[in-house]
Write an enzyme that holds these catalytic residues in place. Sequence first.
Site, PDB file in Angstrom:
ATOM      1  N   ASP A  86       0.865  -1.181   0.000  1.00 46.90           N
ATOM      2  CA  ASP A  86       0.000   0.000   0.000  1.00 46.90           C
ATOM      3  C   ASP A  86       0.905   1.235   0.000  1.00 46.90           C
ATOM      4  O   ASP A  86       1.767   1.392   0.872  1.00 46.90           O
ATOM      5  CB  ASP A  86      -0.904  -0.032   1.243  1.00 46.90           C
ATOM      6  CG  ASP A  86      -2.090   0.900   1.141  1.00 46.90           C
ATOM      7  OD1 ASP A  86      -1.970   1.954   0.490  1.00 46.90           O
ATOM      8  OD2 ASP A  86      -3.142   0.578   1.731  1.00 46.90           O
ATOM      9  N   ASP A  97      -3.132   7.393  -2.666  1.00 47.57           N
ATOM     10  CA  ASP A  97      -3.253   6.210  -1.810  1.00 47.57           C
ATOM     11  C   ASP A  97      -3.692   5.068  -2.719  1.00 47.57           C
ATOM     12  O   ASP A  97      -4.758   5.159  -3.345  1.00 47.57           O
ATOM     13  CB  ASP A  97      -4.309   6.509  -0.736  1.00 47.57           C
ATOM     14  CG  ASP A  97      -4.456   5.402   0.286  1.00 47.57           C
ATOM     15  OD1 ASP A  97      -3.670   4.434   0.250  1.00 47.57           O
ATOM     16  OD2 ASP A  97      -5.382   5.507   1.123  1.00 47.57           O
ATOM     17  N   HIS A 157     -12.307   5.905   1.286  1.00 45.29           N
ATOM     18  CA  HIS A 157     -12.408   7.172   2.020  1.00 45.29           C
ATOM     19  C   HIS A 157     -12.164   8.353   1.101  1.00 45.29           C
ATOM     20  O   HIS A 157     -11.524   8.220   0.057  1.00 45.29           O
ATOM     21  CB  HIS A 157     -11.376   7.196   3.149  1.00 45.29           C
ATOM     22  CG  HIS A 157     -10.006   6.758   2.699  1.00 45.29           C
ATOM     23  ND1 HIS A 157      -9.060   7.633   2.250  1.00 45.29           N
ATOM     24  CD2 HIS A 157      -9.451   5.530   2.571  1.00 45.29           C
ATOM     25  CE1 HIS A 157      -7.973   6.957   1.903  1.00 45.29           C
ATOM     26  NE2 HIS A 157      -8.183   5.670   2.069  1.00 45.29           N
ATOM     27  N   HIS A 165      -7.466  10.499   5.289  1.00 46.58           N
ATOM     28  CA  HIS A 165      -8.778   9.886   5.535  1.00 46.58           C
ATOM     29  C   HIS A 165      -9.768  10.977   5.903  1.00 46.58           C
ATOM     30  O   HIS A 165      -9.838  11.391   7.048  1.00 46.58           O
ATOM     31  CB  HIS A 165      -8.690   8.831   6.635  1.00 46.58           C
ATOM     32  CG  HIS A 165      -7.844   7.662   6.248  1.00 46.58           C
ATOM     33  ND1 HIS A 165      -6.568   7.488   6.708  1.00 46.58           N
ATOM     34  CD2 HIS A 165      -8.075   6.636   5.402  1.00 46.58           C
ATOM     35  CE1 HIS A 165      -6.057   6.381   6.169  1.00 46.58           C
ATOM     36  NE2 HIS A 165      -6.950   5.853   5.368  1.00 46.58           N
ATOM     37  N   GLU A 190     -11.102   0.851  -1.683  1.00 47.06           N
ATOM     38  CA  GLU A 190     -10.198  -0.247  -1.339  1.00 47.06           C
ATOM     39  C   GLU A 190     -10.909  -1.465  -0.788  1.00 47.06           C
ATOM     40  O   GLU A 190     -10.993  -1.653   0.418  1.00 47.06           O
ATOM     41  CB  GLU A 190      -9.087   0.222  -0.394  1.00 47.06           C
ATOM     42  CG  GLU A 190      -9.513   1.016   0.811  1.00 47.06           C
ATOM     43  CD  GLU A 190      -8.301   1.473   1.628  1.00 47.06           C
ATOM     44  OE1 GLU A 190      -7.378   0.679   1.859  1.00 47.06           O
ATOM     45  OE2 GLU A 190      -8.291   2.643   2.042  1.00 47.06           O
ATOM     46  N   GLU A 286      -6.523  -1.213  -4.222  1.00 51.04           N
ATOM     47  CA  GLU A 286      -6.941   0.169  -3.964  1.00 51.04           C
ATOM     48  C   GLU A 286      -6.502   1.085  -5.087  1.00 51.04           C
ATOM     49  O   GLU A 286      -5.370   0.981  -5.578  1.00 51.04           O
ATOM     50  CB  GLU A 286      -6.322   0.660  -2.643  1.00 51.04           C
ATOM     51  CG  GLU A 286      -6.699   2.105  -2.303  1.00 51.04           C
ATOM     52  CD  GLU A 286      -6.202   2.562  -0.932  1.00 51.04           C
ATOM     53  OE1 GLU A 286      -5.194   2.000  -0.450  1.00 51.04           O
ATOM     54  OE2 GLU A 286      -6.815   3.471  -0.369  1.00 51.04           O
TER      55      GLU A 286
HETATM   56 MN    MN Z   1      -3.958   2.622   1.156  1.00 52.44          MN
HETATM   57 MN    MN Z   2      -6.775   4.108   1.700  1.00 48.82          MN
END
Ligand code: MN
Ligand code: MN
Length: 301
Positions: A86, A97, A157, A165, A190, A286
């Site tokens: 990630d 992200d 998010h 977030h 995700e 994600e």
């Molecule tokens: Mn992530």
């Molecule tokens: Mn994330």
Amino acid sequence: MRNDYDYDKLREAGKVSTEALAHARKLVKEGAKLLDVAEGIEKLIKDKGCLMSFPVNISVNEQAAHYTPSHDDKTAFGANDIVKVDIGARKDDYLTDCAITIDLSGNNGKLVEASEKALETAISMVRDGVKVNSIGAAIGKVAKEYGFNPIKNLGGHGVERDELHANIFIPNYDNGDESVLNEGDVIAIEPFMTTGEGLVEDGDFVEIFQKTNNANARAQDTRKVLEHISSRHKTFPFALRWLVDEMKDISEFGIRRGITELLNMDALEAFPVLIERSNGLVSQSEKEVVVTKDSCEVITK
Ligand code: MN
Ligand code: MN
């Protein structure tokens, strides 16, 4: 689109993130050390002119998220590991992200495919006005079709400038939340899939922290640690191993003691490794997207 938001900066961070994921696919293999992989990915992101949104997370098997190697980590990938990488790059505080899962044994292909398929399905639904629970329902349906469970207490998010977030939560099942996405919103989706029951809980290991408040520390080392965090990492997540590399004037012991004190003073938040409660294997896919009127623009490919 929102006029307070520089989407080109985000696209730049997205391009670097996409390259970093491709690099991760090359680095993650049986016998490779997690520390070398994390540092290799972080180096690529910095060499391409970005900073990190957060430390590279490399979470293996029943770990869902928030494992990043410590500075003397000797762990290497095993032949049967299922590995979540990630990654986030940041360009002038515009954050990405994104994550992929790498199946080293070749025996967990369906688990990986399930989260990839769920992400693809979710992305195809994104448009101005779509309800977040309808996206969650679609993710949950894909999980069931593959015979797995979605992880219910993790999800996508909103991503704001400066804040990873933010605002909206995009569930991995139908949680009844009829909040809608709006044109211009930046979101990360995700899906997490597991062979287990579908809930994560905190494990013991913690290497990722984030500054939450100022504090008046008495011990000199602790003050130095907080000053360093404030100036170098602001309120973005950082790894303890980064401080060990960056703060040559304080011993690792002093840094650890400082972190503990700052946690007790509520100046920092800790992000312990998240583990699937029934020790099921976990996959994650994600991507970050920008919501448009009729669909979305994928920022991390
Ligand atoms: Mn992530
Ligand atoms: Mn994330």
